[in-house]
Structure formats: C-alpha cells, structure tokens
Design a protein around this motif. Sequence first.
Motif, short mmCIF file in Angstrom:
data_model
loop_
_atom_site.label_atom_id
_atom_site.label_comp_id
_atom_site.label_asym_id
_atom_site.label_seq_id
_atom_site.Cartn_x
_atom_site.Cartn_y
_atom_site.Cartn_z
N MET A 57 -9.53 45.27 -30.19
CA MET A 57 -9.17 45.07 -28.81
C MET A 57 -10.46 43.54 -28.89
SD MET A 57 -7.39 47.34 -27.32
CE MET A 57 -7.60 47.22 -25.89
N ILE A 58 -9.75 42.58 -27.99
CA ILE A 58 -10.51 41.51 -28.15
C ILE A 58 -11.26 41.33 -26.40
CG2 ILE A 58 -9.40 40.23 -29.94
CD1 ILE A 58 -7.80 38.84 -28.04
N GLY A 59 -10.88 42.25 -25.55
CA GLY A 59 -11.46 42.10 -24.30
C GLY A 59 -12.96 42.25 -24.31
N GLY A 60 -13.60 41.53 -23.83
CA GLY A 60 -15.14 41.48 -23.73
C GLY A 60 -15.86 40.89 -24.89
N GLN A 61 -15.02 40.27 -25.73
CA GLN A 61 -15.41 39.62 -26.97
C GLN A 61 -15.84 38.31 -26.47
OE1 GLN A 61 -17.13 39.64 -29.87
NE2 GLN A 61 -15.31 40.82 -30.84
N SER A 62 -17.04 37.52 -27.23
CA SER A 62 -17.63 36.40 -26.65
C SER A 62 -16.45 35.26 -26.81
CB SER A 62 -18.79 35.98 -27.39
OG SER A 62 -18.59 35.45 -28.57
N ALA A 63 -16.59 34.48 -25.99
CA ALA A 63 -15.53 33.21 -25.90
C ALA A 63 -15.78 32.51 -27.30
CB ALA A 63 -15.89 32.45 -24.78
N LYS A 64 -16.90 32.28 -27.69
CA LYS A 64 -17.10 31.32 -28.84
C LYS A 64 -16.60 32.22 -30.18
CE LYS A 64 -19.03 27.75 -30.31
NZ LYS A 64 -17.98 26.62 -30.15
N TYR A 65 -16.83 33.50 -30.37
CA TYR A 65 -16.10 34.18 -31.55
C TYR A 65 -14.60 33.93 -31.20
CZ TYR A 65 -14.53 37.82 -34.44
OH TYR A 65 -13.92 38.61 -35.40
N ILE A 66 -13.94 34.06 -30.34
CA ILE A 66 -12.51 34.20 -30.26
C ILE A 66 -11.97 32.62 -30.60
CG2 ILE A 66 -10.61 34.13 -28.49
CD1 ILE A 66 -11.96 36.66 -27.21
N GLU A 67 -12.79 31.60 -30.04
CA GLU A 67 -12.37 30.12 -30.19
C GLU A 67 -12.61 30.05 -31.60
OE1 GLU A 67 -14.68 27.26 -28.08
OE2 GLU A 67 -14.29 28.23 -26.12
N ASN A 68 -13.52 30.66 -32.21
CA ASN A 68 -13.81 30.37 -33.55
C ASN A 68 -12.75 31.06 -34.77
OD1 ASN A 68 -16.12 28.57 -33.37
ND2 ASN A 68 -17.61 30.23 -33.65
N ALA A 69 -12.54 32.01 -34.14
CA ALA A 69 -11.58 32.91 -34.78
C ALA A 69 -10.01 32.27 -35.08
CB ALA A 69 -11.41 34.45 -34.19
N LEU A 70 -9.75 31.73 -33.91
CA LEU A 70 -8.33 31.17 -33.39
C LEU A 70 -8.43 29.68 -34.39
CD1 LEU A 70 -7.65 31.98 -29.89
CD2 LEU A 70 -6.30 32.80 -31.96
N LYS A 71 -9.42 29.05 -34.37
CA LYS A 71 -9.52 27.90 -35.26
C LYS A 71 -9.78 28.00 -36.66
CE LYS A 71 -11.48 25.07 -31.43
NZ LYS A 71 -12.46 24.31 -30.75
N GLY A 72 -10.22 29.17 -36.96
CA GLY A 72 -10.21 29.64 -38.34
C GLY A 72 -8.81 29.98 -38.84
N TYR A 73 -7.91 30.59 -38.13
CA TYR A 73 -6.63 30.81 -38.41
C TYR A 73 -6.01 29.50 -38.34
CZ TYR A 73 -7.36 36.01 -37.74
OH TYR A 73 -7.76 37.27 -37.69
N GLN A 74 -5.96 28.65 -37.57
CA GLN A 74 -5.20 27.31 -37.59
C GLN A 74 -5.51 26.47 -38.95
OE1 GLN A 74 -6.72 25.23 -34.13
NE2 GLN A 74 -5.03 25.47 -32.96
N LYS A 75 -6.78 26.53 -39.34
CA LYS A 75 -7.37 25.91 -40.64
C LYS A 75 -6.98 26.83 -41.98
CE LYS A 75 -11.12 23.90 -38.13
NZ LYS A 75 -12.69 23.78 -37.94
N GLY A 76 -6.71 27.91 -41.58
CA GLY A 76 -6.27 28.84 -42.89
C GLY A 76 -7.53 29.48 -43.50
#
Length: 110
Positions: A57-76
């Motif tokens: 569940m990602i509700g309440g997770q820090s914005a920076k963590y979500i941004e880093n995770a999504l960018k990590g998926y983008q970059k592989g």
Amino acid sequence: MKKIYAVLVLAGLANVAAAADVVGDPKAAPAKIEMCVGCHAIPGYKATFPEVFQVPMIGGQSAKYIENALKGYQKGERKHPSMKGIAVSLSDQDIADIAAYYSQQSKTAK
C-alpha cells in the motif's frame, strides 16, 4: 576552449534549474493514478506476475520515496516488468504529481 566550457556549464545549470521546477500537484494526480489503484489500493492484494508477491500500500509513503522508486523502474534499477511498463510512460511531472498525491493519503486510504 573557455567559451565551450562556459556553454557546457550554463547548459548543465539550465538542466538543474529545469529539474528543480518540477513540483508535484496532488490535485492533478487523480487522472494519472488509474493504473496504480488496481493493485496498490487493495488491502492484502497479491499480484501473480511475474511471481506471487504482496503488493505494498503506497498511501502515506513519502513523496521522495515514490519518486525515487518510479524513476528506478524507469531506469531499470528496480526490476518488475509491470511497474517498469507503467513508469516508462510517466513524465517527470506525472511522477511528481503521483508522489505528491500518495504522500498526502493515509496509510489505509483506498
């Protein structure tokens, strides 16, 4: 040579300034999170592709963590085929908006 160096430095600074301008708008996110809700908004949901695992569940997770995770998926850098497929379709603004939205949700928000 000094002119080329100065142009490169200015170009680099312009890129940094442009990246710093991306600010997440949680009000812009509802149209962007339709792909997220199918998995991340279901308490106890388990995905079966590519293997069975508990979807966080990602509700309440820090914005920076979500941004880093999504960018990590983008970059592989993060490995998950479904998340990579979603992340590569997102712009930096989309990622910032989604991260801002989920960071303002409660941990139990649906």
